[in-house]
Scaffold this motif. Structure first.
Motif, PDB file in Angstrom:
ATOM      1  N   GLN A  97      18.355  23.123  38.954  1.00 46.46           N
ATOM      2  CA  GLN A  97      19.149  23.799  39.985  1.00 46.46           C
ATOM      3  C   GLN A  97      18.398  25.003  40.535  1.00 46.46           C
ATOM      4  OE1 GLN A  97      22.930  24.824  38.245  1.00 46.46           O
ATOM      5  NE2 GLN A  97      23.971  23.148  39.296  1.00 46.46           N
ATOM      6  N   THR A  98      17.776  25.765  39.646  1.00 46.75           N
ATOM      7  CA  THR A  98      17.018  26.929  40.097  1.00 46.75           C
ATOM      8  C   THR A  98      15.869  26.489  41.001  1.00 46.75           C
ATOM      9  OG1 THR A  98      17.627  28.150  38.107  1.00 46.75           O
ATOM     10  CG2 THR A  98      15.749  28.986  39.351  1.00 46.75           C
ATOM     11  N   ALA A  99      15.210  25.396  40.668  1.00 43.75           N
ATOM     12  CA  ALA A  99      14.131  24.864  41.514  1.00 43.75           C
ATOM     13  C   ALA A  99      14.688  24.449  42.879  1.00 43.75           C
ATOM     14  CB  ALA A  99      13.443  23.693  40.820  1.00 43.75           C
ATOM     15  N   LEU A 100      15.877  23.846  42.902  1.00 45.57           N
ATOM     16  CA  LEU A 100      16.506  23.476  44.170  1.00 45.57           C
ATOM     17  C   LEU A 100      16.797  24.724  44.998  1.00 45.57           C
ATOM     18  CD1 LEU A 100      17.933  21.540  46.155  1.00 45.57           C
ATOM     19  CD2 LEU A 100      19.998  21.803  44.753  1.00 45.57           C
ATOM     20  N   TYR A 101      17.346  25.764  44.369  1.00 46.51           N
ATOM     21  CA  TYR A 101      17.649  26.996  45.087  1.00 46.51           C
ATOM     22  C   TYR A 101      16.358  27.628  45.626  1.00 46.51           C
ATOM     23  CZ  TYR A 101      22.151  26.343  42.871  1.00 46.51           C
ATOM     24  OH  TYR A 101      23.340  25.818  42.454  1.00 46.51           O
TER      25      TYR A 101
END
Length: 182
Positions: A97-101
Motif C-alpha cells: 500500500q505504501t508503494a502504491l501511495y
C-alpha cells in the motif's frame, strides 16, 4: 486531476462516507482519529464493513481509483478547512500500500504540490528522517507528509521516541501529515 469527486456524507465531524460506483457499488469510509500528539489526526481509509469498522487492507480494484483519490483529497481539504490547525497523518497498512501511495504521489506530484508541501519519511541507519519529497529520487519511503503551502508543521519522529514509532506503525492507511494553507 480533472476527475470530479464522488458526493460524500459527513456522518460525524471526523467520519465521511461515499459510494465507489466503478464495477460495483462499494461504500468507502474516510475517518480522522485524534492521536496522542496535539492536533494530529490519523486518516483511516477503506471499505465499510457490516459492523461499521473499516477494512484498510482491501484492494477493491473497482476501476475508479482516480475518482476515489479525488474524493479522499476533497474530504481532506474540507476537513482541514474546518480545523485549519490540525495535522492529518496516514500511512500504508502494508508495504505494498505504501508503494502504491508513493506511485500516486509521484504521478500527481505537480498537482498536489500546488496545494500542499509534500514531505517523505524514510529510515536511514535506524533513524527516521523527514525530507522534502522529490519525485525523481529512488527513495523507499515509509510514509508521506502533506501540509498547506503557508508553513510546514514540524513533527519530530526519532529513534528515542519508541512510543511514537510504535504508534505510527499501528495507524491505518498511507503517512501524510496535512495542514491547510490559510
Amino acid at each position: 486531476m480533472t476527475v470530479r469527486p464522488y458526493s460524500y456524507d459527513r456522518l460525524l465531524a471526523t467520519r465521511h462516507t461515499f459510494t465507489s460506483t466503478g464495477k460495483r457499488a462499494i461504500i468507502k469510509v474516510v475517518e480522522f482519529t485524534p492521536t496522542h500528539l496535539n492536533n494530529v489526526f490519523n486518516l483511516a481509509f477503506g471499505d465499510l464493513l457490516a459492523d461499521g469498522s473499516i477494512d484498510d487492507l482491501v484492494n477493491s480494484n473497482n476501476g475508479d481509483i482516480l475518482k476515489v483519490l479525488t474524493t479522499v483529497i476533497q474530504i481532506i481539504k474540507d476537513f482541514t478547512e474546518g480545523t485549519p490547525e490540525c495535522i492529518i497523518m496516514f500511512l500504508g497498512s502494508t508495504k505494498e500500500q505504501t508503494a502504491l501511495y508513493h506511485r500516486i504521489v509521484k504521478t500527481y506530484y505537480l498537482e498536489f504540490s500546488k496545494e500542499f508541501t509534500i514531505k517523505g519519511v524514510y529510515k536511514i541507519k535506524n533513524k527516521i528522517t523527514i525530507v522534502t519529497f522529490d519525485p525523481t529520487l529512488p527513495i523507499d519511503y515509509l510514509a508521506f507528509l502533506l501540509n498547506g503551502l503557508i508553513k510546514f508543521v514540524n513533527i519530530s519522529v526519532t529513534g528515542k521516541n519508541k512510543a511514537r514509532k510504535s504508534a505510527v506503525k499501528k495507524q491505518h492507511s498511507p503517512v501524510f501529515i496535512v495542514t491547510k494553507a490559510m
